[in-house]
Design a protein around this motif. Structure first.
Motif, short mmCIF file in Angstrom:
data_model
loop_
_atom_site.label_atom_id
_atom_site.label_comp_id
_atom_site.label_asym_id
_atom_site.label_seq_id
_atom_site.Cartn_x
_atom_site.Cartn_y
_atom_site.Cartn_z
N ILE A 43 0.86 -1.18 0.00
CA ILE A 43 0.00 0.00 0.00
C ILE A 43 0.89 1.23 0.00
O ILE A 43 1.85 1.31 0.77
N LYS A 44 0.58 2.16 -0.90
CA LYS A 44 1.34 3.41 -0.96
C LYS A 44 0.37 4.57 -1.19
O LYS A 44 -0.67 4.39 -1.82
N PRO A 45 0.70 5.76 -0.72
CA PRO A 45 -0.18 6.90 -0.98
C PRO A 45 -0.15 7.33 -2.43
O PRO A 45 0.90 7.26 -3.10
N TYR A 46 -1.29 7.76 -2.94
CA TYR A 46 -1.41 8.32 -4.28
C TYR A 46 -1.08 9.81 -4.19
O TYR A 46 -1.68 10.54 -3.40
N VAL A 47 -0.12 10.26 -4.99
CA VAL A 47 0.32 11.65 -4.97
C VAL A 47 -0.08 12.30 -6.29
O VAL A 47 0.46 11.95 -7.35
N ALA A 48 -1.00 13.25 -6.24
CA ALA A 48 -1.62 13.79 -7.45
C ALA A 48 -0.63 14.47 -8.39
O ALA A 48 -0.72 14.33 -9.62
N TYR A 49 0.34 15.23 -7.86
CA TYR A 49 1.19 16.01 -8.75
C TYR A 49 2.08 15.15 -9.64
O TYR A 49 2.47 15.57 -10.73
N SER A 50 2.37 13.94 -9.19
CA SER A 50 3.22 13.06 -10.00
C SER A 50 2.46 11.88 -10.60
O SER A 50 2.82 11.38 -11.67
N ASP A 51 1.40 11.43 -9.93
CA ASP A 51 0.70 10.24 -10.38
C ASP A 51 -0.41 10.53 -11.38
O ASP A 51 -0.79 9.64 -12.16
N ALA A 52 -0.96 11.74 -11.38
CA ALA A 52 -2.02 12.11 -12.31
C ALA A 52 -1.40 12.72 -13.57
O ALA A 52 -0.73 13.74 -13.49
N LEU A 53 -1.64 12.08 -14.70
CA LEU A 53 -1.05 12.53 -15.97
C LEU A 53 -2.17 12.74 -16.99
O LEU A 53 -2.48 11.85 -17.79
N PRO A 54 -2.80 13.90 -16.98
CA PRO A 54 -3.99 14.13 -17.82
C PRO A 54 -3.72 14.07 -19.32
O PRO A 54 -4.64 13.88 -20.11
N ASP A 55 -2.47 14.24 -19.75
CA ASP A 55 -2.16 14.23 -21.18
C ASP A 55 -1.75 12.84 -21.68
O ASP A 55 -1.35 12.69 -22.84
N ALA A 56 -1.84 11.84 -20.82
CA ALA A 56 -1.41 10.49 -21.20
C ALA A 56 -2.32 9.90 -22.27
O ALA A 56 -3.53 10.12 -22.28
N GLN A 57 -1.73 9.14 -23.19
CA GLN A 57 -2.50 8.41 -24.19
C GLN A 57 -2.90 7.05 -23.60
O GLN A 57 -2.12 6.42 -22.90
N SER A 58 -4.12 6.61 -23.91
CA SER A 58 -4.65 5.39 -23.31
C SER A 58 -4.91 4.29 -24.32
O SER A 58 -5.78 3.43 -24.11
N GLY A 59 -4.18 4.30 -25.43
CA GLY A 59 -4.21 3.19 -26.39
C GLY A 59 -5.61 2.78 -26.81
O GLY A 59 -6.42 3.61 -27.23
N PHE A 60 -5.90 1.47 -26.69
CA PHE A 60 -7.20 0.95 -27.13
C PHE A 60 -8.32 1.23 -26.13
O PHE A 60 -9.46 0.85 -26.37
N ALA A 61 -8.01 1.88 -25.00
CA ALA A 61 -9.03 2.20 -23.99
C ALA A 61 -9.00 3.70 -23.67
O ALA A 61 -8.65 4.09 -22.57
N PRO A 62 -9.35 4.54 -24.64
CA PRO A 62 -9.24 5.99 -24.43
C PRO A 62 -10.29 6.58 -23.50
O PRO A 62 -10.13 7.70 -23.02
N SER A 63 -11.37 5.85 -23.25
CA SER A 63 -12.44 6.38 -22.39
C SER A 63 -13.11 5.22 -21.65
O SER A 63 -12.88 4.05 -21.95
N ALA A 64 -13.93 5.59 -20.68
CA ALA A 64 -14.63 4.57 -19.88
C ALA A 64 -15.56 3.76 -20.78
O ALA A 64 -16.08 4.28 -21.79
N PRO A 65 -15.80 2.49 -20.47
CA PRO A 65 -16.68 1.66 -21.31
C PRO A 65 -18.12 2.16 -21.28
O PRO A 65 -18.57 2.78 -20.32
N HIS A 66 -18.83 1.87 -22.36
CA HIS A 66 -20.24 2.24 -22.47
C HIS A 66 -21.06 1.44 -21.47
O HIS A 66 -20.87 0.23 -21.31
N LEU A 67 -21.98 2.12 -20.78
CA LEU A 67 -22.83 1.47 -19.79
C LEU A 67 -24.18 1.11 -20.40
O LEU A 67 -24.74 1.89 -21.18
N LEU A 68 -24.68 -0.06 -20.04
CA LEU A 68 -26.01 -0.46 -20.48
C LEU A 68 -27.05 -0.05 -19.45
O LEU A 68 -26.75 0.09 -18.26
N GLU A 69 -28.27 0.14 -19.90
CA GLU A 69 -29.36 0.42 -18.97
C GLU A 69 -29.73 -0.86 -18.25
O GLU A 69 -29.78 -1.94 -18.85
N VAL A 70 -30.00 -0.75 -16.95
CA VAL A 70 -30.36 -1.91 -16.15
C VAL A 70 -31.70 -1.65 -15.46
O VAL A 70 -31.87 -0.62 -14.81
#
Length: 280
Positions: free
Chosen positions: A152-179
Motif C-alpha cells: 500500500i502506498k499513498p497516491y500523490v496527485a502532482y506526480s501520479d495524475a497525468l492528464p495528457d497520457a495516451q490510453s491506447g485501445f481504452a481511451p475512455s470509460a466503457p459504455h454502460l447499459l441500462e439496467v
C-alpha cells in the motif's frame, strides 16, 4: 552476470500484508478497472503489518495505490501447485476489444501475466482501528473478496495524475447499459433485507453491539442494505458477460453479490434486466 545469479534474481517473494474483504466473491461481475463502480470494501491488515503506527500520516491522503495478487488466476494457481501448465503467455484477448483481437500481455491489464500482480488506485474512505488492528475502508476497488494484498502506498496527485497520457485501445470509460429490475426481483431483495435485519438485531443484542473485526468484515461481505441495489445495477451496467455472448437475448446469467445470487439477462429492448435475487 552468471546464469545462477540471473536465476536467483528472477523470482522475488513479497509478503502478504493483508486481505481484501468485499461484496464480490467471484470474478464474474467484478469491475474490470478500478473506480468504475464505487463499491465499499475493507482491507484487513494482518500481523505484524496491522500495527496502527505503520499508518500514521496515511489519513492525509484521499487515494492509495494497492498492489495485489490475482488469486483466482488459474495460471497463478497452477504455479502455486507447481504444475507445468503455468507457462508464459505472450498475448491475451482483452474484453475491451471484443475478446477476439490479440495484443501483447504487457500492453494489457490482463490478470494472466507473469507476476500475477494487480495494481489499483482506490479511494481511502477511512482508517479504522478495531480490536487494536488496522482496517482500511476503501471504495472503487476492482478486487474480489479474499484478494491477497502485497503493498500500500499513498497516491500523490502532482506526480501520479497525468492528464495528457495516451490510453491506447481504452481511451475512455466503457459504455454502460441500462439496467432495470423486475417487480419480483425488487420484492425479493426487500424481503431478504427485512429477514437479515431481524437476524442482525438479535445478534446485536446478544453481543452488546460491540464492533469487532469479524463483525465489520461480515457487514461488508454479507449484510444487504437498500443502497446495495444501486451497486448491483452499476456492476451489471458494466456488462460482465463474456464478449462473445453479449448478443444473446433472454439468456440468464448469475452474479454473486454478498449473500445473494442475482440473475439478469439481455431483453429485446437492448437493456439488461434483473429477474431474480435469491439468497445463497
Amino acid at each position: 552476470m552468471s546464469c545462477q545469479t540471473a536465476s536467483s534474481l528472477s523470482n522475488h517473494i513479497a509478503p502478504i500484508i493483508g486481505y481484501h474483504r468485499a461484496p464480490l466473491s467471484q470474478k464474474f461481475g467484478a469491475p474490470r478497472q478500478p473506480n468504475l463502480v464505487a463499491l465499499t470494501s475493507v482491507i484487513e491488515m494482518i500481523a505484524p503489518y496491522d500495527t496502527p503506527a505503520a499508518f500514521i500520516g496515511l489519513e492525509d491522503f484521499s487515494y492509495i495505490w494497492v498492489s495485489w495478487q490475482f488469486h483466482h488466476n488459474y495460471l497463478y494457481k497452477d504455479k502455486q501447485a507447481n504444475k507445468a501448465d503455468s507457462s508464459f503467455r505472450a498475448q491475451v484477448r482483452p474484453p475491451r476489444l471484443g475478446g477476439n483481437q490479440k495484443i501483447g500481455v504487457f500492453a494489457s491489464r490482463s490478470m494472466y501475466r507473469p507476476s500475477a500482480l494487480g495494481l489499483s488506485v482506490v479511494k481511502l474512505e477511512a482508517i479504522e482501528i478495531v480490536e487494536g488492528r488496522v482496517l482500511l475502508i476503501i471504495s472503487g476497488a476492482d478486487m474480489i473478496d479474499g484478494t491477497p494484498i502485497i503493498d500500500i502506498k499513498p497516491y500523490v496527485a502532482y506526480s501520479d495524475a497525468l492528464p495528457d497520457a495516451q490510453s491506447g485501445f481504452a481511451p475512455s470509460a466503457p459504455h454502460l447499459l441500462e439496467v432495470t429490475v423486475t417487480k419480483v426481483a425488487y420484492e425479493q431483495f426487500v424481503q431478504i433485507i427485512d429477514n437479515q435485519h431481524i437476524h442482525n438485531e438479535a445478534e446485536k443484542i446478544a453481543h452488546n453491539e460491540k464492533a469487532t473485526v469479524k463483525s465489520v468484515i461480515h457487514k461488508m461481505q454479507k449484510q444487504l442494505l437498500m443502497p446495495d441495489l444501486d451497486n448491483i445495477k452499476a456492476l451489471i451496467a458494466q456488462d460482465p458477460r463474456p464478449a462473445y455472448r453479449q448478443k444473446e437475448v433472454n439468456t440468464s446469467f448469475i452474479m454473486r453479490y454478498k449473500s445473494v445470487d442475482v440473475s439478469f439477462q439481455l431483453i429485446g429492448s437492448g437493456e439488461l434486466q434483473i429477474t431474480d435475487i435469491d439468497t445463497i
